[in-house]
Design a protein around this motif. Structure first.
Motif, PDB file in Angstrom:
ATOM      1  N   ALA A   1       0.843  -1.188   0.000  1.00 61.37           N
ATOM      2  CA  ALA A   1       0.000   0.000   0.000  1.00 61.37           C
ATOM      3  C   ALA A   1       0.882   1.243   0.000  1.00 61.37           C
ATOM      4  CB  ALA A   1      -0.901   0.003   1.223  1.00 61.37           C
ATOM      5  N   GLU A   2       0.442   2.244  -0.771  1.00 60.58           N
ATOM      6  CA  GLU A   2       1.172   3.497  -0.842  1.00 60.58           C
ATOM      7  C   GLU A   2       0.181   4.647  -0.721  1.00 60.58           C
ATOM      8  OE1 GLU A   2       3.990   5.923  -4.006  1.00 60.58           O
ATOM      9  OE2 GLU A   2       3.593   3.808  -4.328  1.00 60.58           O
ATOM     10  N   LEU A   3       0.471   5.572   0.163  1.00 60.50           N
ATOM     11  CA  LEU A   3      -0.368   6.748   0.344  1.00 60.50           C
ATOM     12  C   LEU A   3      -0.217   7.636  -0.884  1.00 60.50           C
ATOM     13  CD1 LEU A   3      -2.187   8.425   2.268  1.00 60.50           C
ATOM     14  CD2 LEU A   3      -0.081   9.508   3.074  1.00 60.50           C
ATOM     15  N   VAL A   4      -1.332   7.967  -1.541  1.00 60.80           N
ATOM     16  CA  VAL A   4      -1.273   8.824  -2.723  1.00 60.80           C
ATOM     17  C   VAL A   4      -1.891  10.196  -2.481  1.00 60.80           C
ATOM     18  CG1 VAL A   4      -1.089   6.963  -4.409  1.00 60.80           C
ATOM     19  CG2 VAL A   4      -3.336   7.742  -3.726  1.00 60.80           C
ATOM     20  N   ALA A   5      -2.741  10.334  -1.467  1.00 61.96           N
ATOM     21  CA  ALA A   5      -3.331  11.632  -1.137  1.00 61.96           C
ATOM     22  C   ALA A   5      -3.865  11.592   0.285  1.00 61.96           C
ATOM     23  CB  ALA A   5      -4.456  11.979  -2.109  1.00 61.96           C
ATOM     24  N   ALA A   6      -3.883  12.755   0.941  1.00 62.11           N
ATOM     25  CA  ALA A   6      -4.432  12.842   2.290  1.00 62.11           C
ATOM     26  C   ALA A   6      -4.917  14.259   2.534  1.00 62.11           C
ATOM     27  CB  ALA A   6      -3.371  12.460   3.319  1.00 62.11           C
ATOM     28  N   GLY A   7      -5.834  14.381   3.448  1.00 62.34           N
ATOM     29  CA  GLY A   7      -6.369  15.686   3.807  1.00 62.34           C
ATOM     30  C   GLY A   7      -7.870  15.683   3.693  1.00 62.34           C
ATOM     31  N   GLY A   8      -8.423  16.739   3.138  1.00 62.68           N
ATOM     32  CA  GLY A   8      -9.854  16.801   2.926  1.00 62.68           C
ATOM     33  C   GLY A   8     -10.454  18.115   3.363  1.00 62.68           C
ATOM     34  N   ILE A   9     -11.632  18.387   2.849  1.00 57.01           N
ATOM     35  CA  ILE A   9     -12.394  19.570   3.212  1.00 57.01           C
ATOM     36  C   ILE A   9     -13.859  19.173   3.324  1.00 57.01           C
ATOM     37  CG2 ILE A   9     -10.810  21.235   2.143  1.00 57.01           C
ATOM     38  CD1 ILE A   9     -12.747  21.368  -0.242  1.00 57.01           C
ATOM     39  N   CYS A  10     -14.674  20.063   3.865  1.00 53.91           N
ATOM     40  CA  CYS A  10     -16.135  19.853   3.954  1.00 53.91           C
ATOM     41  C   CYS A  10     -16.499  18.548   4.658  1.00 53.91           C
ATOM     42  CB  CYS A  10     -16.765  19.912   2.573  1.00 53.91           C
ATOM     43  SG  CYS A  10     -16.558  21.483   1.740  1.00 53.91           S
ATOM     44  N   GLY A  11     -15.847  18.263   5.764  1.00 57.39           N
ATOM     45  CA  GLY A  11     -16.168  17.065   6.527  1.00 57.39           C
ATOM     46  C   GLY A  11     -15.312  15.860   6.216  1.00 57.39           C
ATOM     47  N   ALA A  12     -14.467  15.949   5.209  1.00 61.89           N
ATOM     48  CA  ALA A  12     -13.614  14.810   4.849  1.00 61.89           C
ATOM     49  C   ALA A  12     -12.204  14.949   5.432  1.00 61.89           C
ATOM     50  CB  ALA A  12     -13.530  14.678   3.329  1.00 61.89           C
ATOM     51  N   GLU A  13     -12.027  15.838   6.397  1.00 62.39           N
ATOM     52  CA  GLU A  13     -10.719  16.033   7.007  1.00 62.39           C
ATOM     53  C   GLU A  13     -10.224  14.721   7.610  1.00 62.39           C
ATOM     54  OE1 GLU A  13     -13.369  17.896   7.543  1.00 62.39           O
ATOM     55  OE2 GLU A  13     -12.844  19.933   6.963  1.00 62.39           O
ATOM     56  N   GLY A  14      -8.965  14.435   7.421  1.00 60.91           N
ATOM     57  CA  GLY A  14      -8.390  13.204   7.943  1.00 60.91           C
ATOM     58  C   GLY A  14      -8.518  12.021   6.998  1.00 60.91           C
ATOM     59  N   SER A  15      -9.092  12.243   5.827  1.00 61.45           N
ATOM     60  CA  SER A  15      -9.253  11.145   4.881  1.00 61.45           C
ATOM     61  C   SER A  15      -7.932  10.865   4.162  1.00 61.45           C
ATOM     62  CB  SER A  15     -10.342  11.477   3.857  1.00 61.45           C
ATOM     63  OG  SER A  15      -9.962  12.599   3.095  1.00 61.45           O
ATOM     64  N   CYS A  16      -7.840   9.686   3.560  1.00 64.04           N
ATOM     65  CA  CYS A  16      -6.651   9.359   2.774  1.00 64.04           C
ATOM     66  C   CYS A  16      -7.030   8.427   1.633  1.00 64.04           C
ATOM     67  CB  CYS A  16      -5.566   8.725   3.644  1.00 64.04           C
ATOM     68  SG  CYS A  16      -6.012   7.132   4.335  1.00 64.04           S
ATOM     69  N   TRP A  17      -6.271   8.510   0.565  1.00 60.90           N
ATOM     70  CA  TRP A  17      -6.409   7.615  -0.581  1.00 60.90           C
ATOM     71  C   TRP A  17      -5.135   6.789  -0.651  1.00 60.90           C
ATOM     72  CZ3 TRP A  17     -10.372   6.993  -4.097  1.00 60.90           C
ATOM     73  CH2 TRP A  17     -11.435   7.885  -3.983  1.00 60.90           C
ATOM     74  N   MET A  18      -5.306   5.480  -0.794  1.00 58.57           N
ATOM     75  CA  MET A  18      -4.151   4.607  -0.871  1.00 58.57           C
ATOM     76  C   MET A  18      -4.233   3.764  -2.136  1.00 58.57           C
ATOM     77  SD  MET A  18      -3.645   3.467   3.055  1.00 58.57           S
ATOM     78  CE  MET A  18      -1.896   3.317   2.864  1.00 58.57           C
ATOM     79  N   ALA A  19      -3.073   3.573  -2.761  1.00 52.39           N
ATOM     80  CA  ALA A  19      -2.972   2.677  -3.914  1.00 52.39           C
ATOM     81  C   ALA A  19      -2.476   1.343  -3.371  1.00 52.39           C
ATOM     82  CB  ALA A  19      -2.000   3.232  -4.942  1.00 52.39           C
ATOM     83  N   ILE A  20      -3.191   0.271  -3.671  1.00 49.77           N
ATOM     84  CA  ILE A  20      -2.771  -1.042  -3.189  1.00 49.77           C
ATOM     85  C   ILE A  20      -2.494  -1.957  -4.372  1.00 49.77           C
ATOM     86  CG2 ILE A  20      -3.947  -0.873  -0.965  1.00 49.77           C
ATOM     87  CD1 ILE A  20      -6.178  -2.604  -2.089  1.00 49.77           C
TER      88      ILE A  20
END
Length: 50
Positions: free
Chosen positions: A7-26
């Motif tokens: 797994a590799e983290l490709v994006a993190a963050g968020g706005i409008c209630g999605a704070e703390g979210s992350c996208w991972m490529a597996i």
């Protein structure tokens, strides 16, 4: 780690209630990816995550 995928983290963050979210490529074999999805579904139900 449980199923042998990478797994590799490709994006993190968020706005409008999605704070703390992350996208991972597996990556992994089809069996490893199916097992990972199964574990995710089980954990989601046990922790009552939406």
């Amino acid at each position: 780690m449980l199923t042998g995928i990478s797994a590799e983290l490709v994006a993190a963050g968020g706005i409008c209630g999605a704070e703390g979210s992350c996208w991972m490529a597996i990556t992994g074999t089809e069996e490893q990816l199916h097992m990972t999805l199964l574990y995710y579904i089980i954990l989601q139900k046990c922790l009552k995550i939406r």
